[in-house]
Scaffold this motif. Structure first.
Motif, PDB file in Angstrom:
ATOM      1  N   TYR A  93      -3.408  11.306   6.892  1.00 40.95           N
ATOM      2  CA  TYR A  93      -2.234  10.963   6.167  1.00 40.95           C
ATOM      3  C   TYR A  93      -1.242  11.874   5.974  1.00 40.95           C
ATOM      4  O   TYR A  93      -1.461  12.996   5.725  1.00 40.95           O
ATOM      5  CB  TYR A  93      -2.846  10.764   4.666  1.00 40.95           C
ATOM      6  CG  TYR A  93      -1.595  10.466   3.457  1.00 40.95           C
ATOM      7  CD1 TYR A  93      -0.826   9.170   3.898  1.00 40.95           C
ATOM      8  CD2 TYR A  93      -1.457  11.208   2.554  1.00 40.95           C
ATOM      9  CE1 TYR A  93       0.065   9.115   2.879  1.00 40.95           C
ATOM     10  CE2 TYR A  93      -0.483  10.986   1.739  1.00 40.95           C
ATOM     11  CZ  TYR A  93       0.340  10.011   1.930  1.00 40.95           C
ATOM     12  OH  TYR A  93       1.615   9.643   1.077  1.00 40.95           O
ATOM     13  N   ILE A 139      -8.524   6.919   6.606  1.00 39.06           N
ATOM     14  CA  ILE A 139      -7.475   7.872   6.584  1.00 39.06           C
ATOM     15  C   ILE A 139      -8.064   9.144   5.834  1.00 39.06           C
ATOM     16  O   ILE A 139      -8.959   8.819   4.635  1.00 39.06           O
ATOM     17  CB  ILE A 139      -6.411   7.356   5.714  1.00 39.06           C
ATOM     18  CG1 ILE A 139      -5.760   6.129   6.656  1.00 39.06           C
ATOM     19  CG2 ILE A 139      -5.225   8.315   5.724  1.00 39.06           C
ATOM     20  CD1 ILE A 139      -4.560   5.441   5.902  1.00 39.06           C
ATOM     21  N   TYR A 156       0.612   4.301   0.835  1.00 41.14           N
ATOM     22  CA  TYR A 156       0.446   5.255   1.773  1.00 41.14           C
ATOM     23  C   TYR A 156       1.250   4.885   2.940  1.00 41.14           C
ATOM     24  O   TYR A 156       1.495   5.747   3.878  1.00 41.14           O
ATOM     25  CB  TYR A 156      -0.988   5.768   1.984  1.00 41.14           C
ATOM     26  CG  TYR A 156      -1.780   4.398   2.640  1.00 41.14           C
ATOM     27  CD1 TYR A 156      -1.824   4.291   4.200  1.00 41.14           C
ATOM     28  CD2 TYR A 156      -2.386   3.649   2.002  1.00 41.14           C
ATOM     29  CE1 TYR A 156      -2.341   3.024   4.543  1.00 41.14           C
ATOM     30  CE2 TYR A 156      -3.096   2.314   2.366  1.00 41.14           C
ATOM     31  CZ  TYR A 156      -3.005   2.028   3.748  1.00 41.14           C
ATOM     32  OH  TYR A 156      -3.556   0.924   4.388  1.00 41.14           O
ATOM     33  N   CYS A 157       1.514   3.663   3.283  1.00 39.37           N
ATOM     34  CA  CYS A 157       1.776   2.904   4.536  1.00 39.37           C
ATOM     35  C   CYS A 157       3.098   3.417   4.809  1.00 39.37           C
ATOM     36  O   CYS A 157       4.072   3.509   4.262  1.00 39.37           O
ATOM     37  CB  CYS A 157       1.671   1.464   4.338  1.00 39.37           C
ATOM     38  SG  CYS A 157       1.946   0.685   5.973  1.00 39.37           S
ATOM     39  N   LEU A 178      -5.881  11.462   1.821  1.00 39.25           N
ATOM     40  CA  LEU A 178      -5.631  10.537   0.945  1.00 39.25           C
ATOM     41  C   LEU A 178      -5.852  11.081  -0.725  1.00 39.25           C
ATOM     42  O   LEU A 178      -6.740  12.394  -0.662  1.00 39.25           O
ATOM     43  CB  LEU A 178      -6.432   9.245   0.844  1.00 39.25           C
ATOM     44  CG  LEU A 178      -5.858   8.413   2.163  1.00 39.25           C
ATOM     45  CD1 LEU A 178      -6.586   7.102   1.998  1.00 39.25           C
ATOM     46  CD2 LEU A 178      -4.324   8.041   2.083  1.00 39.25           C
ATOM     47  N   GLN A 198      -9.573   2.431   5.098  1.00 41.78           N
ATOM     48  CA  GLN A 198      -9.054   3.451   4.459  1.00 41.78           C
ATOM     49  C   GLN A 198      -9.680   4.657   3.766  1.00 41.78           C
ATOM     50  O   GLN A 198     -10.155   5.725   3.997  1.00 41.78           O
ATOM     51  CB  GLN A 198      -7.846   3.352   3.691  1.00 41.78           C
ATOM     52  CG  GLN A 198      -6.563   2.274   4.015  1.00 41.78           C
ATOM     53  CD  GLN A 198      -6.610   1.871   5.698  1.00 41.78           C
ATOM     54  OE1 GLN A 198      -6.753   2.888   6.390  1.00 41.78           O
ATOM     55  NE2 GLN A 198      -6.078   0.999   6.094  1.00 41.78           N
ATOM     56  N   CYS A 206       0.944  -1.172  -0.002  1.00 41.67           N
ATOM     57  CA  CYS A 206       0.089   0.020  -0.139  1.00 41.67           C
ATOM     58  C   CYS A 206       0.871   1.392   0.118  1.00 41.67           C
ATOM     59  O   CYS A 206       1.971   1.461   0.880  1.00 41.67           O
ATOM     60  CB  CYS A 206      -0.812   0.156   1.195  1.00 41.67           C
ATOM     61  SG  CYS A 206      -1.808  -1.598   1.458  1.00 41.67           S
ATOM     62  N   GLY A 238      -8.555  -2.605   7.953  1.00 42.24           N
ATOM     63  CA  GLY A 238      -8.139  -1.729   7.250  1.00 42.24           C
ATOM     64  C   GLY A 238      -9.110  -1.337   6.100  1.00 42.24           C
ATOM     65  O   GLY A 238      -8.837  -1.758   5.021  1.00 42.24           O
ATOM     66  N   ASP A 291     -10.344   1.197  10.118  1.00 42.36           N
ATOM     67  CA  ASP A 291      -9.444   2.210  10.125  1.00 42.36           C
ATOM     68  C   ASP A 291      -9.907   3.215   8.906  1.00 42.36           C
ATOM     69  O   ASP A 291      -9.895   2.334   7.752  1.00 42.36           O
ATOM     70  CB  ASP A 291      -8.077   1.824  10.046  1.00 42.36           C
ATOM     71  CG  ASP A 291      -7.396   1.176  11.243  1.00 42.36           C
ATOM     72  OD1 ASP A 291      -7.973   1.299  12.426  1.00 42.36           O
ATOM     73  OD2 ASP A 291      -6.321   0.513  11.448  1.00 42.36           O
TER      74      ASP A 291
END
Length: 463
Positions: free
Chosen positions: A249, A218, A72-73, A221, A179, A70, A177, A216
């Motif tokens: 993020y 975010i 963004y991680c 993004l 997002q 991923c 997860g 979760d």
């Protein structure tokens, strides 16, 4: 008791813009930025007195592997396709369990969390093996002992058989997860998982009577707008998770290589990002979720809300928790243990982690032993983060200090925060206001003895 309650939250755009600075999330104090190299011998020396303790223990197990990267991680992870990587890892993880069990094996485990990476990278048989080994080396009996036993799930890598195994073995909390559910955003972050993938798993988890399901999310993004995030929230609320974590993020491509695949031009600008956050807070509260603090929301009947209102809320590396008076023992690559006044972190790369265990030593790389001043500031930060108030006079008396002299620098900064309405000051008592709840991190930063303008740059913005 806590100064926080289910309704105490306000939004002031001018002050949010003013205080939207970079700073730590304070899942620990001091933060990992203060960690330094320590030896396995020093860690063993610190662990040895724990052998006779029967205080409850919190276990964290890190599974670093991910089949899908991923973008963004920022977590510690290892891209891997073959499940055989899991076999090798479990072999050495068991070696670490055996070493740790000498000092911690008799302490009752009341909290267990499997994180990553992707814990469900493991096959069902590998997961069964892991749980069997945990039961052998530690006093973990989830069927007979109440506690919080949780795991992070990637919906793309979670099967019905895995959920059944986890429930049979006593797990009662799941964290999915999510997002974002917008397809364009999912493609941009390399994590395509529509609601149709998540929904059957949620329904099965409810059928299996898991006590709590967390999502979760975010904000900030690629391609997110208020309207697009609103559509995601509609789908999230339709699934009805018990808890929601709404993370900011932080785009740091210089630190995280994978983030270089995300175009900065695709990210919402600062104003839009704050509008997204405001909309999420309003919509989640209108839907019956209580703002716990620093990204966390929960339904009114959730144990986190009870802990928030009765003053028993705790904070650790997993965020907010209801488990009090526990040491945290972390197993696996990059895991950070928090044991009686010390933070001790394992090697962050697999080869050094494996090599240390091959030599029969703890896989320790870094850590930090708290001074008396550190312990005092940690207690202040944790109480403000969890209860929203602190009596510095009582703290000073407990540590043999003069509150007017020894907290003079902090008091001046608090006075400035009071003028902006973030805190209320009465003699030596500090109380976080409804507005201050959203800007909690800048309040906590007042008591951070290590924070400077230079090292603050390593952290994300508070909102």
């Amino acid at each position: 008791m806590s100064a926080f309650n289910a309704q105490s939250i306000q939004w002031d755009a001018r002050l949010i813009e003013k205080y939207n600075v970079q700073g730590p999330r304070y899942t620990s104090y001091p933060t990992a930025a203060q960690f330094h190299d320590i030896s396995a011998a020093a860690a063993s020396e610190h662990y040895r007195p724990q052998t006779t303790s029967l205080a409850p223990l919190s276990l964290y197990v890190h599974i670093p592997f991910c089949r899908h990267l991923c973008y963004y991680c920022g977590c510690n992870k290892v891209a891997a396709k073959s499940s055989t990587r899991g076999d090798d890892y479990l072999t050495w993880l068991e070696r670490e369990m055996a070493l740790m069990s000498h000092d911690f094996g008799q302490r009752p485990v009341t909290q267990l969390h499997l994180g990553g990476g992707t814990p469900t990278f493991l096959t069902v048989n590998q997961m069964r093996q892991l749980l069997d080994r945990l039961s052998i080396y530690f006093d973990w009996n989830p069927i007979d002992r109440p506690g919080e036993y949780s795991i992070e799930l990637d919906p793309r890598e979670t099967s019905a058989d895995m959920l059944e195994l986890l429930r049979q073995r006593g797990f009662n909390r799941l964290s999915f997860g999510i997002q974002d559910f917008n397809h364009q955003t999912q493609v941009a972050i390399h994590r395509v998982q529509p609601k149709s993938v998540v929904e059957p798993l949620v329904h099965q988890a409810r059928h299996l009577a898991f006590e709590s399901i967390s999502f979760d999310l975010i904000y900030g993004l690629p391609y997110q707008t208020v309207s697009r995030v609103d559509a995601t929230l509609d789908e999230v609320l339709d699934l009805g998770p018990d808890r929601i974590s709404l993370y900011n993020y932080a785009h740091l491509p210089d630190r995280f290589v994978a983030q270089r695949r995300i175009s900065s031009d695709s990210l919402p600008n600062a104003d839009e990002k704050l509008r997204i956050l405001q909309h999420c807070i309003i919509k989640l509260q209108d839907a019956g979720y209580v703002y716990i603090g620093m990204d966390h929301f929960a339904r009114r009947d959730d144990t986190l809300v009870k802990a928030l209102t009765d003053g028993s809320l705790q904070r650790n590396f997993q965020g907010y928790s209801t488990q009090a008076e526990t040491d945290m023992l972390a197993l696996g690559v990059s895991g950070i243990s928090q044991i009686q006044g010390a933070f001790i972190q394992n090697h962050s790369q697999l080869d050094p982690y494996y090599n240390a265990l091959k030599q029969g030593t703890l896989a320790v790389q870094r850590g930090y032993f708290l001074t008396r001043d550190d312990q005092m500031r940690r207690d202040i930060i944790n109480q403000l983060a969890c209860q929203g108030q602190i009596d510095l006079g009582s703290v000073a008396e407990r540590y043999g200090l003069d509150p007017d002299r020894d907290f003079s620098r902090e008091w001046q900064q608090l006075t400035d925060l009071e003028q902006d309405g973030l805190v209320q000051l009465n003699q030596h008592r500090v109380t976080v206001t409804a507005l201050g709840r959203l800007l909690l991190r800048p309040i906590l930063m007042v008591f951070d003895a290590y924070l400077s303008d230079q090292n603050r740059q390593r952290f994300s913005k508070v909102m």
